[in-house]
Design a protein around this motif. Structure first.
Motif, short mmCIF file in Angstrom:
data_model
loop_
_atom_site.label_atom_id
_atom_site.label_comp_id
_atom_site.label_asym_id
_atom_site.label_seq_id
_atom_site.Cartn_x
_atom_site.Cartn_y
_atom_site.Cartn_z
N TYR A 25 29.84 24.77 33.33
CA TYR A 25 31.54 24.86 32.41
C TYR A 25 32.85 25.12 33.72
CZ TYR A 25 35.67 25.10 29.05
OH TYR A 25 36.38 25.16 28.32
N ASP A 26 33.84 24.27 33.81
CA ASP A 26 34.20 25.28 34.70
C ASP A 26 36.03 25.26 33.76
OD1 ASP A 26 36.08 22.50 34.40
OD2 ASP A 26 35.69 22.12 37.14
N GLY A 27 36.04 24.60 32.40
CA GLY A 27 37.20 25.18 31.90
C GLY A 27 37.87 26.76 31.47
N LYS A 28 38.32 26.56 30.59
CA LYS A 28 39.02 28.26 29.90
C LYS A 28 38.42 28.64 29.26
CE LYS A 28 43.25 30.01 28.99
NZ LYS A 28 44.31 30.36 27.15
N ILE A 29 38.02 29.95 29.18
CA ILE A 29 37.29 30.52 28.52
C ILE A 29 37.75 31.65 27.58
CG2 ILE A 29 34.76 31.35 27.89
CD1 ILE A 29 33.50 30.32 29.77
N THR A 30 38.60 32.27 26.77
CA THR A 30 38.58 33.00 26.04
C THR A 30 38.07 33.39 25.06
OG1 THR A 30 40.93 31.72 26.01
CG2 THR A 30 40.41 34.29 24.55
N LEU A 31 37.06 35.09 24.78
CA LEU A 31 36.71 35.65 24.37
C LEU A 31 37.17 37.19 22.91
CD1 LEU A 31 33.31 36.73 23.66
CD2 LEU A 31 33.46 37.91 25.65
N ILE A 32 37.56 36.85 22.53
CA ILE A 32 38.33 37.82 21.68
C ILE A 32 37.19 38.48 20.11
CG2 ILE A 32 40.09 37.44 19.75
CD1 ILE A 32 40.61 34.68 21.10
N GLY A 33 37.78 39.87 20.27
CA GLY A 33 36.64 40.96 20.24
C GLY A 33 37.58 41.80 19.71
N ALA A 34 37.65 42.15 18.01
CA ALA A 34 38.92 43.06 17.82
C ALA A 34 37.95 44.46 17.86
CB ALA A 34 37.87 42.67 15.74
N GLU A 35 36.87 44.96 18.43
CA GLU A 35 36.08 46.24 18.85
C GLU A 35 37.53 46.48 20.19
OE1 GLU A 35 32.81 48.26 18.19
OE2 GLU A 35 31.79 46.24 17.69
N PRO A 36 37.73 47.78 20.13
CA PRO A 36 38.17 48.11 21.67
C PRO A 36 37.89 48.14 23.05
CG PRO A 36 37.61 50.14 20.38
CD PRO A 36 37.32 49.40 19.69
N HIS A 37 36.70 47.75 22.88
CA HIS A 37 35.30 47.84 23.90
C HIS A 37 35.14 46.54 24.72
CE1 HIS A 37 35.00 52.42 22.80
NE2 HIS A 37 34.24 51.57 21.74
N LEU A 38 34.82 46.75 25.62
CA LEU A 38 33.80 45.00 26.30
C LEU A 38 32.91 44.90 25.95
CD1 LEU A 38 34.41 45.29 30.03
CD2 LEU A 38 35.60 43.70 29.16
N PRO A 39 32.13 43.15 25.28
CA PRO A 39 30.66 43.47 25.01
C PRO A 39 29.89 44.30 25.24
CG PRO A 39 31.59 41.65 25.12
CD PRO A 39 32.55 42.37 25.93
N TYR A 40 29.30 44.95 24.14
CA TYR A 40 28.08 46.03 24.05
C TYR A 40 27.02 46.07 23.84
CZ TYR A 40 29.90 48.27 20.46
OH TYR A 40 30.50 48.64 18.75
N GLU A 41 26.06 46.77 24.13
CA GLU A 41 24.85 46.18 22.85
C GLU A 41 24.57 47.63 22.43
OE1 GLU A 41 21.57 46.68 25.99
OE2 GLU A 41 22.23 45.33 27.45
N ARG A 42 24.45 46.97 20.96
CA ARG A 42 23.87 47.98 20.13
C ARG A 42 22.79 48.09 19.49
NH1 ARG A 42 28.97 47.10 17.75
NH2 ARG A 42 29.67 44.76 17.32
N PRO A 43 22.05 47.60 20.67
CA PRO A 43 20.49 48.52 19.36
C PRO A 43 20.08 50.09 20.23
CG PRO A 43 20.34 46.16 20.32
CD PRO A 43 21.51 46.52 20.63
N PRO A 44 21.40 50.91 21.71
CA PRO A 44 20.58 51.86 21.38
C PRO A 44 21.44 52.47 20.48
CG PRO A 44 21.53 50.78 23.20
CD PRO A 44 21.89 49.86 22.03
N LEU A 45 22.83 52.13 19.78
CA LEU A 45 23.30 52.84 18.76
C LEU A 45 22.52 53.74 17.97
CD1 LEU A 45 26.32 50.68 18.08
CD2 LEU A 45 26.55 52.25 19.67
N SER A 46 21.43 53.60 17.42
CA SER A 46 20.96 54.38 16.35
C SER A 46 19.09 54.98 17.35
CB SER A 46 20.18 53.71 15.50
OG SER A 46 19.40 52.99 15.97
N LYS A 47 19.54 54.51 18.38
CA LYS A 47 17.85 55.02 19.44
C LYS A 47 18.91 56.02 20.65
CE LYS A 47 15.49 50.87 18.50
NZ LYS A 47 17.27 49.77 18.44
N ASP A 48 18.90 55.76 21.78
CA ASP A 48 18.51 56.73 22.84
C ASP A 48 20.14 56.88 22.79
OD1 ASP A 48 16.60 57.34 23.22
OD2 ASP A 48 16.45 55.83 25.60
N GLY A 49 21.41 55.73 22.88
CA GLY A 49 22.22 55.51 22.67
C GLY A 49 23.39 56.72 22.15
#
Lengths: 408, 105
Positions: A25-49
């Motif tokens: 796909y070569d059109g425009k892609i806009t990824l919109i998030g409410a959090e201040p970070h770039l997308p991150y993995e949530r599983p580590p938040l309760s574990k090693d993270g």
């Protein structure tokens, strides 16, 4: 060309964005998030993270988005979808047009009524910011009260013990992990937590939680009180459907989508924790999965479907949890099983296979140190996807290679 | 590097379409036997979260990480998509007199 807008910058939204590019796909892609970070993995938040690693474990660094030509808007809540105009409106009033829209809005932590805006002594664990706040309280001499014996609460308990905090875990039902984990496996988990010093209470109803600036107090229905430096509520998640509902999309325990992840508007798709979908391996039963692998699989699948592939979901649900050195893995859903057989592996690891009354394998759940059960669970997942009816007696014997049953 | 062949194990100690772990010089490697009876070697840890690949599943020319299902072609080391995006390093392997040898660069 064209424009694809993705609302929700978590694992699923990010995966979909990259998959769109991988599919050409070569059109425009806009990824919109409410959090201040770039997308991150949530599983580590309760574990090693939670053990102090900063920053979050990003799905990809900023350079990869730049190279892929994906515009990421962080700290940017979306306030509305205009389906007639085919645009989304940001809270600052900006409007972004779409040809196709993906809702990957995820879920948020459930709370107990009356504690929503209480003091910082009562928290939930869903975001990196939550993990940072909780991390500060996890140290020797501190006491943590966890409400809810699900994966989040139990993983947090294990991490807190490793960091030296005292832990009491309060579960309202008669056992922990009652949703989706067999009793024999939950018993192994419970025994391990008790051996590690967690004060684990089941069948304990909460009357209320009081808190001030310095401490919190959990009042149980039987009158007992539990004082703690911090209370963390881990009683499940609520899908973020408000945006979709306000736009008039069908909602059914999540944003309702068909097997191709299309919503009731053919230009709008939904994927990940926020959506409910028909699960083909289980008679098209409508389910909503809160799982990392599901977010990835659906993110990849929906990218193709946003481009017109029309492919139906065929993956088998898969979950895992890490607590201490134990890993639990589950493939499939065990509801409706009539037979359960147990396969004992080395190092006290074991797997339970659940079959229906026709002999079809529905689910496999395993627990053991490290990755002792991983290979067999992965093969079980493939047996489930293939609709196999393996001989239960063969499943019991650890010398039976599951790979051979797959070929049979 | 070709002068530095290290003996891993007897060739028949690795099942067809399977993998073993081999530790040497403070490093860990994964050594594979393919379904068509060829041998290959890669670094032993997944490039995503440094999990030992030996507990993973070998299917055809793919090794899948036991933790989060990151997939690699073990013949080339190529990462096959999310969550893994960094390739595995591969090493030359030879079988001589019934033993498997790996060349460590």
């Amino acid at each position: 060309m064209g424009s694809i807008v993705i609302v929700g910058a978590g694992e699923c939204g990010a995966r979909a964005a990259f998959a769109l590019r991988e599919m050409g796909y070569d059109g425009k892609i806009t990824l919109i998030g409410a959090e201040p970070h770039l997308p991150y993995e949530r599983p580590p938040l309760s574990k090693d993270g939670l053990s102090g690693q900063l920053p979050p474990k990003y799905v990809a660094d900023a350079e990869r988005y730049r190279v892929a030509g994906i515009e990421v808007l962080t700290d940017t809540p979306v306030s509305a979808i205009d389906r007639t105009d085919k645009s989304v409106t940001l809270t600052d009033g900006t409007s972004i047009a779409y040809d196709r829209l993906l809702l990957a809005t995820g879920a948020r932590a459930r709370t107990i009524a009356g504690t929503d805006d209480a003091s910082r002594r009562i928290r939930t664990l869903r975001t990196h910011a939550d993990a940072e706040e909780i991390r500060r309280e996890l140290a020797p001499g501190r006491k943590l009260a966890i409400i809810g014996g699900g994966f989040i609460g139990l993983e947090l308990a294990a991490t807190a013990r490793r960091l030296g905090a005292a832990v009491i875990l309060i579960e309202g039902l008669t056992r922990i992990l009652s949703r989706g984990v067999p009793e024999d496996i939950a018993a192994v988990v419970a025994a391990r937590h008790r051996a590690e010093g967690v004060d684990l209470r089941c069948s304990a109803k909460i009357e209320r939680i009081d808190a001030d600036e310095n401490c919190a107090r959990v009042v149980l229905a039987d009158g007992e009180t539990v004082d703690a430096d911090l209370v963390v509520i881990g009683i499940g998640a609520i899908p973020n459907t408000e945006l979709a509902a306000a736009a008039g999309l069908a909602i059914d325990n999540g944003i309702a989508v068909d097997a191709t992840l299309q919503t009731s508007d053919s230009d709008i798709y939904a994927a990940g924790d926020c959506c409910s979908f028909p699960l083909c391996h289980y008679g098209d039963r409508r389910v909503r999965l809160e799982a990392w692998r599901n977010a990835q699989d659906q993110g990849t699948l929906v990218a193709g479907n946003l481009l017109g592939a029309g492919e139906a979901i065929a993956s088998v649900p898969w979950f895992w949890s890490d607590q201490y050195d134990l890993t639990l893995q589950i493939a499939g859903l065990a509801e409706g099983a009539s037979t359960t057989v147990r396969r004992d592996l080395s190092d006290s690891a074991f797997i339970l296979f659940h079959l229906d009354d026709t002999g079809r394998l529905l689910s496999a759940s395993g627990i053991g140190p490290g990755n002792a059960v991983a290979r067999d669970i992965r093969l079980a997942e493939m047996l489930i996807a293939a609709g196999k009816r393996p001989d239960p007696q063969a499943l019991i014997l650890p010398e039976t290679k599951l790979k051979a049953l797959l070929a049979a | 590097m070709s002068g530095n062949w290290i003996e891993v194990c007897a060739a028949d100690e690795i099942d067809e379409e399977d993998v073993i772990r081999f530790d040497h010089g403070g490093r860990t490697f994964a050594v594979y036997r393919s379904p068509d009876d060829e041998y290959f070697a890669t670094d032993g840890l997944c490039t995503h979260e440094h999990i030992h690949l030996v507990d993973g599943l070998v299917m055809d020319d793919i090794i899948e990480c036991p933790k989060h299902n990151g997939r690699f072609n073990y013949k080339t080391g190529q990462a096959k998509g999310a969550p893994v995006c960094v390739n595995l390093k591969t090493y030359p392997v030879k079988v001589e007199a019934g033993s498997v040898f790996i060349a460590l660069g």
